[in-house]
Write an enzyme that holds these catalytic residues in place. Structure first.
Site, PDB file in Angstrom:
ATOM      1  N   GLU A  24       6.687 -29.939 -12.024  1.00 27.62           N
ATOM      2  CA  GLU A  24       5.218 -29.895 -12.041  1.00 27.62           C
ATOM      3  C   GLU A  24       4.724 -28.506 -12.482  1.00 27.62           C
ATOM      4  O   GLU A  24       5.484 -27.541 -12.511  1.00 27.62           O
ATOM      5  CB  GLU A  24       4.654 -30.234 -10.663  1.00 27.62           C
ATOM      6  N   LYS A 158       4.431 -28.999   3.648  1.00 33.52           N
ATOM      7  CA  LYS A 158       4.143 -27.716   4.282  1.00 33.52           C
ATOM      8  C   LYS A 158       3.579 -27.905   5.681  1.00 33.52           C
ATOM      9  O   LYS A 158       2.826 -28.834   5.932  1.00 33.52           O
ATOM     10  CB  LYS A 158       3.153 -26.923   3.439  1.00 33.52           C
TER      11      LYS A 158
HETATM   12  N1  PSU Z   1       3.519 -27.141  -2.835  1.00 39.89           N
HETATM   13  C1  PSU Z   1       3.564 -25.813  -3.114  1.00 39.89           C
HETATM   14  N2  PSU Z   1       2.642 -25.301  -3.940  1.00 39.89           N
HETATM   15  C2  PSU Z   1       1.691 -26.081  -4.521  1.00 39.89           C
HETATM   16  C3  PSU Z   1       1.650 -27.475  -4.229  1.00 39.89           C
HETATM   17  C4  PSU Z   1       2.591 -27.952  -3.380  1.00 39.89           C
HETATM   18  O1  PSU Z   1       4.413 -25.107  -2.610  1.00 39.89           O
HETATM   19  O2  PSU Z   1       0.896 -25.557  -5.273  1.00 39.89           O
HETATM   20  C5  PSU Z   1       0.664 -28.351  -4.959  1.00 39.89           C
HETATM   21  C6  PSU Z   1       1.409 -29.560  -5.552  1.00 39.89           C
HETATM   22  O3  PSU Z   1       1.077 -29.647  -6.918  1.00 39.89           O
HETATM   23  C7  PSU Z   1       0.856 -30.736  -4.785  1.00 39.89           C
HETATM   24  C8  PSU Z   1      -0.543 -30.247  -4.538  1.00 39.89           C
HETATM   25  O4  PSU Z   1       0.917 -31.933  -5.521  1.00 39.89           O
HETATM   26  O5  PSU Z   1      -0.356 -28.890  -4.144  1.00 39.89           O
HETATM   27  C9  PSU Z   1      -1.270 -31.037  -3.476  1.00 39.89           C
HETATM   28  O6  PSU Z   1      -2.627 -30.732  -3.571  1.00 39.89           O
HETATM   29  P1  PSU Z   1      -3.715 -31.657  -2.829  1.00 39.89           P
HETATM   30  O7  PSU Z   1      -3.445 -31.460  -1.359  1.00 39.89           O
HETATM   31  O8  PSU Z   1      -5.034 -31.089  -3.280  1.00 39.89           O
HETATM   32  O9  PSU Z   1      -3.472 -33.062  -3.289  1.00 39.89           O
END
Ligand code: PSU
Ligand code: MN
Length: 315
Positions: A24, A158
């Site tokens: 990603e 996380k």
């Molecule tokens: N995990 C990380 N760093 C990130 C993300 C996840 O360590 O930047 C990102 C991933 O791209 C994940 C997104 O899909 O955060 C989720 O965001 P949201 O909660 O807005 O869907």
């Protein structure tokens, strides 16, 4: 149907049935600070190669969905200038308007499925945020895991999220959550969350067989492989818990909401731990890239063995 533009290397690998691992770009543009983000993006690609697979980093560049990026494009994403954060809901608008954006887990899965890439490695998935009972903040990543046939390797979710609720939603959506090499569900920076994972497997070949079995059953969606952070890099949950509370309170006090919540919390925790969460984050992404390569190899080998296409079935 529109499929991603593939780099020549990714196209050749898929054509020949060789293993490919999708990566990603949101973690590069929005998850990690410059210039460590660019360094990590390159290192993770190198890790996939060292594991015997071809990396396919996904992003939307000037309206085109792409898998497999050149050095200049990675650089542009890492500088994050005019780069949106794209989840399922944002993808088509960004492309229709000819803009550029980094793909989250959800959007990367969409691209991988349409390219025929079965495996995707990242750091952590989005999940159910704390307080979701009032905010309704639940990442589209969870629903995507129920829709796109891609095996996602991550280090759990996380601990800034509500992990029990995240597991419940994944169960409701019918997503297999497979802890790798242990019983417990990992919590990103920590190897253990204190929660048991619904499933546990300890070899890439088994995970590959399960991926292919799901496709053979005609079930939509993928699997989540939860790979604990390497022991030498972990930050135990007990140490992080109070800092997460602090970061959470700061987010609330500043009225941070929507898609800026995750980047804000990550940045606060990095500051509160003098950069330790950042180093841990880098280590776990590298480890996940390795495991992703091994699973992609196993899928390719098994598909070749029974003479079938190694490509993930399209949704
Ligand atoms: N995990 C990380 N760093 C990130 C993300 C996840 O360590 O930047 C990102 C991933 O791209 C994940 C997104 O899909 O955060 C989720 O965001 P949201 O909660 O807005 O869907
Ligand atoms: Mn959200």
């Amino acid at each position: 149907m529109i499929r991603p533009d593939l780099s020549p290397e990714v196209a050749a690998a898929l054509e020949a049935g060789r293993p490919v691992v999708a990566l990603e770009s949101t973690i590069v543009s929005h998850g990690l600070p410059w210039p460590r983000n660019l360094h990590l993006a390159r290192e993770v690609e190198a890790e996939v190669r060292a594991g015997g697979a071809i990396p396919a980093t996904v992003a939307v560049i000037d309206g085109r969905l792409r898998a497999g990026l050149d050095a200049a494009t990675l650089d542009r994403l890492a500088r994050a200038d005019g780069i949106a954060k794209l989840s399922r809901a944002d993808l088509a608008v960004c492309m229709a308007e000819g803009r550029s954006g980094a793909t989250t887990v959800a959007a990367t899965m969409i691209a991988a499925a349409r390219a025929g890439i079965a495996v995707f490695a990242t750091g952590g998935i989005g999940g159910v945020h704390r307080g979701a009972e009032t905010s309704y903040d639940i990442s589209a990543d969870l629903h995507e895991l129920a829709q796109s046939p891609v095996t996602v390797v991550a280090s759990g979710a996380k601990a800034i999220l509500d992990l029990p609720k995240t597991l419940e939603v994944l169960e409701t959506l019918g997503v297999p959550v497979i802890a790798y090499g242990q019983r417990g569900f990992p919590a990103f920076w920590a190897r253990e969350s204190g929660l048991e994972a619904p499933l546990s497997m300890d070899n890439p070949a088994g995970i590959a067989r399960a991926h292919r079995m799901r496709g053979a059953l005609g079930l939509p969606g993928g699997q989540l492989v939860a790979n604990p952070i390497p022991a030498e890099d972990e930050i135990p949950l007990a140490e992080l818990a109070p800092l997460i509370e602090t970061a959470q309170q700061q987010a609330e006090a500043r009225g941070i909401a929507g898609k800026t919540v995750t980047p804000f919390l990550l940045d606060r925790l990095r500051a509160l731990t003098q950069g330790r969460t950042l180093a841990a984050n880098e280590a776990l992404v590298r480890a996940n890239a390795r495991l992703g390569a091994a699973i992609a190899q196993a899928i390719a080998t098994q598909a070749a063995d029974d003479g079938r296409s190694p490509r993930a079935p399209l949704p």
